[in-house]
Scaffold this active site. Structure first.
Site, short mmCIF file in Angstrom:
data_model
loop_
_atom_site.label_atom_id
_atom_site.label_comp_id
_atom_site.label_asym_id
_atom_site.label_seq_id
_atom_site.Cartn_x
_atom_site.Cartn_y
_atom_site.Cartn_z
N CYS A 80 5.83 -9.05 4.26
CA CYS A 80 6.63 -9.67 3.20
C CYS A 80 7.66 -10.61 3.84
O CYS A 80 7.30 -11.54 4.54
CB CYS A 80 7.26 -8.61 2.30
SG CYS A 80 7.83 -9.30 0.72
N HIS A 188 2.83 -6.42 0.38
CA HIS A 188 3.34 -5.13 0.83
C HIS A 188 2.17 -4.17 1.05
O HIS A 188 1.71 -3.54 0.11
CB HIS A 188 4.27 -4.52 -0.23
CG HIS A 188 5.62 -5.15 -0.30
ND1 HIS A 188 6.65 -4.80 0.55
CD2 HIS A 188 6.11 -6.10 -1.12
CE1 HIS A 188 7.71 -5.52 0.26
NE2 HIS A 188 7.42 -6.32 -0.75
N GLU A 190 2.20 -1.31 2.35
CA GLU A 190 2.64 0.08 2.09
C GLU A 190 2.62 0.42 0.61
O GLU A 190 2.76 1.59 0.23
CB GLU A 190 4.03 0.32 2.70
CG GLU A 190 5.20 -0.21 1.90
CD GLU A 190 5.45 -1.70 2.07
OE1 GLU A 190 6.50 -2.17 1.59
OE2 GLU A 190 4.61 -2.40 2.67
#
Length: 206
Positions: A80, A188, A190
């Site tokens: 990001c 992202h 995650e």
């Protein structure tokens, strides 16, 4: 091999740490120059604004060690805003970036691309990302892989050969970069379920 996650107050360190562990890797947060210089694999997260993030890196003395480790060939992944910090500069701020993958970060400009000017900024939500060439970090991410994005700016590398992934929001933009051992993704991982897990697993195994 342990993934050192740069902790400088502007990233989802806990979420990234947990996801690395979920895919079988070992991870630890690092926030001092000494710890960073001992790292053998580095992940640079980031949320928020470009200048704030660069200022935090400088205040903690982490910008120099990041450049040193990249020069030494240590795998480095920015995610990001962390990807945008790898650039030379950003339209969002005045401070220079790390300059590890030369390029500029610019705001979405739909009118310049004859795209749908009604699209909202930031670009937020799930979107596809397609690899434009092969690399170990995108192995197993077949066409159709989707990731979670939240951003108003996108990376424009000076050298098109540094492009790794592309996505479309109004127009095609670079959503992943790679130059030698330095990588970055705009989304992202995650927060991107199985596809994000695969990408982080690939990175942990580099």
């Amino acid at each position: 091999m342990t993934v050192s996650i740069v902790e400088y107050g502007v990233g989802n360190v806990g979420s990234v740490l947990n996801m690395i562990k979920r895919v079988g890797g070992t991870a630890k947060p690092v926030g001092t120059p000494g710890d960073l210089r001992a790292a053998t694999k580095i992940l640079l997260p980031g949320v928020g604004s470009f200048d704030v993030a660069m200022s935090r890196l400088k205040q903690q003395g982490l910008d120099g060690p990041l450049r040193e480790k990249a020069t030494e060939g240590v795998p480095l992944l920015g995610i990001c805003l962390g990807m945008q910090l790898l650039a030379s500069s950003s339209e969002e701020g005045r401070l220079p970036g790390l300059g590890l993958v030369p390029g500029t970060v610019r705001r979405f400009r739909f009118e310049d691309q004859r795209a749908d000017v009604g699209l909202k900024i930031p670009h937020m939500g799930w979107n596809g990302a397609t690899a434009v060439r092969e690399h170990a970090v995108v192995k197993g991410l077949e066409t159709g892989a989707r990731f979670y994005f939240v951003h108003s700016y996108h990376y424009m590398p000076d050298d098109p050969s540094d492009e790794l992934l592309r996505s479309t929001y109004g127009y095609s933009f670079v959503s992943g970069i790679q130059r030698r051992n330095v990588l970055g993704v705009q989304f992202h991982p995650e927060k991107s379920h199985k596809y994000g897990m695969q990408l982080l697993k690939n990175f942990a195994e580099l």
